[in-house]
Scaffold this motif. Structure first.
Motif, PDB file in Angstrom:
ATOM      1  N   ALA A  40     -54.913  -4.010  11.501  1.00  0.00           N
ATOM      2  CA  ALA A  40     -55.561  -3.551  10.271  1.00  0.00           C
ATOM      3  C   ALA A  40     -54.551  -3.157   9.207  1.00  0.00           C
ATOM      4  O   ALA A  40     -54.830  -3.254   8.004  1.00  0.00           O
ATOM      5  N   TYR A  45     -53.023  -9.488   5.778  1.00  0.00           N
ATOM      6  CA  TYR A  45     -53.711 -10.054   6.937  1.00  0.00           C
ATOM      7  C   TYR A  45     -54.806  -9.101   7.421  1.00  0.00           C
ATOM      8  O   TYR A  45     -54.783  -7.899   7.149  1.00  0.00           O
ATOM      9  N   ARG A  46     -55.732  -9.653   8.164  1.00  0.00           N
ATOM     10  CA  ARG A  46     -56.765  -8.843   8.809  1.00  0.00           C
ATOM     11  C   ARG A  46     -57.089  -9.475  10.155  1.00  0.00           C
ATOM     12  O   ARG A  46     -57.323 -10.684  10.242  1.00  0.00           O
ATOM     13  N   HIS A  48     -58.303  -8.768  14.678  1.00  0.00           N
ATOM     14  CA  HIS A  48     -59.048  -7.957  15.635  1.00  0.00           C
ATOM     15  C   HIS A  48     -58.791  -8.467  17.050  1.00  0.00           C
ATOM     16  O   HIS A  48     -58.642  -9.670  17.271  1.00  0.00           O
ATOM     17  N   VAL A  71     -55.522 -12.778   4.067  1.00  0.00           N
ATOM     18  CA  VAL A  71     -56.455 -12.197   3.106  1.00  0.00           C
ATOM     19  C   VAL A  71     -55.967 -12.470   1.692  1.00  0.00           C
ATOM     20  O   VAL A  71     -54.826 -12.139   1.340  1.00  0.00           O
ATOM     21  N   THR A  73     -55.901 -11.231  -1.671  1.00  0.00           N
ATOM     22  CA  THR A  73     -56.155  -9.908  -2.260  1.00  0.00           C
ATOM     23  C   THR A  73     -56.883  -9.991  -3.594  1.00  0.00           C
ATOM     24  O   THR A  73     -57.509  -9.030  -4.022  1.00  0.00           O
ATOM     25  N   ASN A  76     -60.428 -11.421  -2.225  1.00  0.00           N
ATOM     26  CA  ASN A  76     -60.818 -10.796  -0.965  1.00  0.00           C
ATOM     27  C   ASN A  76     -61.411 -11.820   0.008  1.00  0.00           C
ATOM     28  O   ASN A  76     -62.347 -11.547   0.744  1.00  0.00           O
ATOM     29  N   GLU A  78     -60.943 -14.375   3.273  1.00  0.00           N
ATOM     30  CA  GLU A  78     -60.156 -14.496   4.492  1.00  0.00           C
ATOM     31  C   GLU A  78     -60.039 -15.955   4.916  1.00  0.00           C
ATOM     32  O   GLU A  78     -61.021 -16.697   4.893  1.00  0.00           O
TER      33      GLU A  78
END
Length: 391
Positions: A40, A45-46, A48, A71, A73, A76, A78
């Motif tokens: 996170a 990047y994002r 999980h 991501v 920016t 927004n 992905e």
């Protein structure tokens, strides 16, 4: 032993067992929380992680179902960058028996996607460094062994016309002794082997290297055989504005380097090339004209007896200032087109001992006319000029 001492020993054993059980129950949650927090906090990047499994006995933990997206920016948005069914991170026991505490990584069905953006020409390099930083955060030990099973490497260009989406599939890679934890006396102690599929073609890479050397030291052989060019038509239409109706592609490379110098060659091979056919009827007149030019060049540079286009470009130089001679490439194309066809295989003439050879390069006809003059030639010209002035 008194009953009191026996009771104290039982209590200590019980406490230790309870602590191990509690650690085994809590540790996966702690590690999972840390990993997801790290993902996170990654800039740009994002990601999980679905689950984590701890194996205390073998000193390992397994990451289950991980993904990492780039991501945008500004919007927004992905974009998928990396995903894997599982990653196993553990102590490498073979190195441990040699007195080194290092780690090994095993990737199961990973996917890496490089996406070309309009304003990010260096994005692939940035993505690679970001991914390396992620692995450094996940693995507390220096990595000595890496194994990759059933991987896929993708390249996508959403802004080209048509859109480009090509993939290297079913890749297997094994890198060993990257930290030189055994075979320490060898000049090239580490090894890398890679095999993959590319549109009916087979890619294989074999390398010996010394990752800990002050200057790059390696010996690499690589070959790509029998790739179907028709299946890469989106790529050709987007970047070369041509349609390939038939053709097979191969590429053979040998290169070695040490003490800041390198030597090697690259040998591309195209067989049964056809860029004109009935499928082109819908193309406009300019498209047909360009394809006609490409087709004509292919005919001129083609060895007629074997219906193949091939050349061999030899190169050597300093890693700080690599110098691949373009005139050598042109000469080899012409030589191969009208004199001989190259065999579709690695020549096995380059190795780590070849790097120090200091043979004077003979200039071909094109090099003599158009090539840059070396220091020896310049001195001879200066000497002739002085003699003319004296006379």
């Amino acid at each position: 032993m008194t009953p009191k001492k026996k009771r104290n020993i039982r209590i200590i054993i019980l406490v230790v067992v309870v602590l191990i059980v509690v650690a085994r129950v809590i540790l996966p949650y702690v590690v999972l929380t840390y990993l997801n927090k790290t993902l996170a906090d990654m800039k740009g990047y994002r990601g999980h992680v679905e689950d984590v499994d701890i194996a205390l006995v073998r000193g390992a933990y397994t990451i289950d179902s991980i993904y990492l997206n780039k991501v945008d920016t500004v919007h927004n948005r992905e974009t998928p960058f990396f995903a894997a069914k599982a990653i196993d991170l553990s102590v490498e026991w073979k190195a441990l028996f040699h007195g080194s505490i290092v780690g090994e990584l095993i990737f199961e069905r990973p996917m890496v996607r490089f996406t070309k953006d309009k304003v990010e020409p260096k994005q692939i390099r940035n993505d690679s460094s970001g991914f390396k930083q992620l692995l450094d955060d996940f693995m507390p030990l220096e990595v000595n062994r890496v194994e990759v099973n059933d991987a896929q490497l993708q390249y996508k260009d959403e802004f080209s016309k048509p859109k480009v989406d090509i993939s290297l599939t079913h890749a297997y890679a094994l890198a060993k002794n990257l930290r030189n934890s055994y075979d320490s006396t060898a000049l090239l102690p580490a090894s890398l082997a890679l095999h993959a599929d590319l549109y009916e073609g087979k890619l294989s890479v074999n390398a010996r290297l010394n990752p800990l050397a002050d200057e790059p030291t390696f010996d690499v052989n690589a070959e790509l055989k029998n790739t179907n060019l028709v299946k890469l038509n989106e790529f050709f239409q987007a970047y070369a504005k041509i349609d390939v109706n038939k053709g097979r592609f191969g590429l053979y490379i040998e290169v070695a380097a040490k003490q800041g110098k390198f030597t090697g060659y690259v040998k591309p091979l195209i067989q049964d090339l056809d860029v004109l056919g009935k499928e082109d009827r819908k193309d406009n007149v300019f498209q047909k004209l360009w394809e006609g030019v490409v087709g004509t060049v292919g005919t001129i540079f083609k060895n007629q007896s074997k219906d193949q286009i091939a050349t061999k470009v030899e190169f050597k130089g300093n890693l700080k200032n690599p110098d691949t001679n373009v005139w050598t490439a042109i000469y080899n194309v012409l030589e191969n087109a009208f004199i001989q066809a190259l065999q579709p295989s690695i020549d096995r003439e380059i190795n780590i001992a070849s790097v120090d050879t200091k043979k004077e390069e003979k200039k071909n006809f094109l090099q003599k006319i158009f090539g840059k003059k070396d220091d020896k030639d310049k001195k001879e010209d200066e000497k002739k000029e002085k003699n003319k002035k004296k006379s």
